[in-house]
Design a protein around this motif. Structure first.
Motif, PDB file in Angstrom:
ATOM      1  N   ARG A   1       3.176  29.100  11.836  1.00  0.00           N
ATOM      2  CA  ARG A   1       3.143  30.558  11.968  1.00  0.00           C
ATOM      3  C   ARG A   1       2.187  30.933  13.090  1.00  0.00           C
ATOM      4  N   VAL A   2       2.365  32.117  13.650  1.00  0.00           N
ATOM      5  CA  VAL A   2       1.438  32.624  14.661  1.00  0.00           C
ATOM      6  C   VAL A   2       1.603  34.140  14.782  1.00  0.00           C
ATOM      7  N   ALA A   3       0.496  34.816  15.071  1.00  0.00           N
ATOM      8  CA  ALA A   3       0.509  36.242  15.400  1.00  0.00           C
ATOM      9  C   ALA A   3       0.321  36.391  16.898  1.00  0.00           C
ATOM     10  N   ALA A   4       1.140  37.217  17.524  1.00  0.00           N
ATOM     11  CA  ALA A   4       0.973  37.575  18.933  1.00  0.00           C
ATOM     12  C   ALA A   4       0.358  38.969  18.977  1.00  0.00           C
ATOM     13  N   ILE A   5      -0.785  39.098  19.631  1.00  0.00           N
ATOM     14  CA  ILE A   5      -1.569  40.340  19.586  1.00  0.00           C
ATOM     15  C   ILE A   5      -1.993  40.735  20.994  1.00  0.00           C
ATOM     16  N   ILE A   6      -1.922  42.009  21.284  1.00  0.00           N
ATOM     17  CA  ILE A   6      -2.550  42.555  22.487  1.00  0.00           C
ATOM     18  C   ILE A   6      -3.533  43.624  22.051  1.00  0.00           C
ATOM     19  N   ASN A   7      -4.799  43.428  22.388  1.00  0.00           N
ATOM     20  CA  ASN A   7      -5.835  44.425  22.160  1.00  0.00           C
ATOM     21  C   ASN A   7      -6.048  45.145  23.487  1.00  0.00           C
TER      22      ASN A   7
ATOM     23  N   GLU B   1       6.674  39.785  28.457  1.00  0.00           N
ATOM     24  CA  GLU B   1       7.487  41.007  28.368  1.00  0.00           C
ATOM     25  C   GLU B   1       6.626  42.257  28.469  1.00  0.00           C
ATOM     26  N   ARG B   2       5.359  42.132  28.106  1.00  0.00           N
ATOM     27  CA  ARG B   2       4.444  43.278  28.083  1.00  0.00           C
ATOM     28  C   ARG B   2       3.440  43.228  29.230  1.00  0.00           C
ATOM     29  N   GLY B   3       3.724  42.408  30.220  1.00  0.00           N
ATOM     30  CA  GLY B   3       2.923  42.407  31.446  1.00  0.00           C
ATOM     31  C   GLY B   3       1.640  41.602  31.389  1.00  0.00           C
TER      32      GLY B   3
END
Length: 380
Positions: A70-76, A115-117
């Motif tokens: 499992r993994v979480a992809a996060i942008i702060n 995808e989010r730069g």
């Protein structure tokens, strides 16, 4: 069979995601389960106020019809803006001993970030510094704490094979408490307070609510931690969230507050009985009996070890001995409550000012954890 990675999109898949580590490490003597309910709330964009400035998705790797990682992809976005980076974080990462599973999980995070730069990837990191962060790289034979990550020894080896390199390290100390506070420390503490016109203060929970002392504490933490690696300033809503989440069960005898003459909070030190063994007994669940194990450890049959959750000193008071004052304030109470050892939570290896405190005690570095990073690219 090939490995597939699927984004979490249902409540059933979220339960699989949250429970994966507890199943992977079932019966492991050093693993401390997190509370499933806490993890679910933290990962829920409707409940976690960090989503005011973060975005995230969660992925599960499947192999042979079973969850394999499992993994979480996060942008702060707030942290990225403050630190002038375009970084996607990976967190809540766990996987079986198969490097292809890890590669598939990280490929999903990289694609999501691109995808989010984003241009870089780093972790393990959470939404904020109040989430578990840092991969264990030393101390695999030591039990974890309530707020830290435990992982198998193959984790860092796999990351390094995939081209990840050290970004930053934290160290954790095990400290033996003295049988009594040496008189010279007590005298030094009084002199520091007198010289700087400060005072220690003990609070009741009524005081905390009436004076909004929890919010004062988190504002102080914002001021003190803003220059630490990856930190993002807490919003007022986050502060209120953490006050209700943490301060409701803390024994205020185990907290040291230092104020100036005007009653402004200038330093605080927060400790807590180690909940590691209680959480193991609870097996990640508050109900039906998990809450009893936690209450027992907090207030009745306390363990002989406590966690040093945090220390914060207002910048203009650093190097004036306030760290020592807080420990002079706390140690007699901690000894009276039966504690023999203290375990620091992760401290940046470069934070020599805090670490110098432990040189006065019988202490050792017994764990090290790391954030790994690399530019976004195709994995080898």
């Amino acid at each position: 069979m090939p490995i597939s990675v699927k984004k979490v999109s249902t409540s059933k898949e979220m339960r699989t995601f949250v429970n994966f580590a507890n199943k992977l490490y079932r019966n492991h003597p050093c693993y401390v389960p997190s509370l499933v309910s806490d993890d679910v709330a933290t990962l829920d964009s409707k409940k976690n106020h960090a989503f005011e400035f973060c975005e995230a998705d969660y992925f599960i790797a499947w192999k042979d019809g079973k969850p394999a990682g499992r993994v979480a992809a996060i942008i702060n976005h707030r942290a990225n803006e403050a630190w002038k980076v375009k970084q996607v974080r990976f967190g809540w990462i766990d996987f079986i001993e198969d490097i292809e599973v890890l590669k598939a999980l990280l490929s999903a995070v990289e694609a999501w970030g691109k995808e989010r730069g984003m241009t870089d990837i780093a972790g393990p990191l959470g939404f904020t510094d109040f989430d578990p962060e840092g991969m264990l790289v030393e101390g695999f034979d030591r039990m974890g704490t309530m707020i830290t990550i435990y992982n198998h020894e193959y984790y860092p080896a796999f990351f390094e094979k995939l081209g990840f390199r050290k970004e930053v390290d934290w160290v954790e100390y095990l400290i033996k408490l003295p049988e009594s506070l040496p008189e010279r420390y007590e005298k030094m503490g009084r002199l520091v307070l007198e010289k700087n016109r400060l005072r220690t203060r003990k609070l009741t929970m009524k005081d905390v609510h009436r004076e909004k002392y929890g919010q004062k504490m988190f504002r102080l933490i914002n001021e003190c931690y803003k220059d630490l690696y990856g930190y993002s300033l807490l919003s007022e809503r986050q502060m209120n969230q953490y006050v209700s989440q943490y301060l409701t069960f803390i024994d205020l005898r185990m907290v040291s507050f230092i104020e100036d003459e005007a009653g402004e909070l200038v330093a605080c030190g927060v400790t807590l009985p180690s909940l590691s063994k209680a959480l193991r007994r609870a097996q990640g669940k508050l109900f039906p009996f998990g809450w009893a194990h936690l209450l027992n450890a907090l207030y009745m049959n306390r363990p002989d070890t406590l966690d040093l959750l945090l220390v914060a000193v207002k910048p203009e008071y650093r190097n004036k001995g306030l760290n020592s004052v807080m420990f002079c304030d706390l140690i007699p109470t901690l000894i009276k409550l039966g504690f023999k050892y203290a375990e620091s939570n992760p401290e940046l290896e470069t934070n020599t000012k805090v670490q110098s405190l432990w040189s006065a005690f019988d202490s050792e570095i017994h764990k090290r954890r790391r954030v790994y990073a690399k530019p976004l690219s195709n994995l080898p």
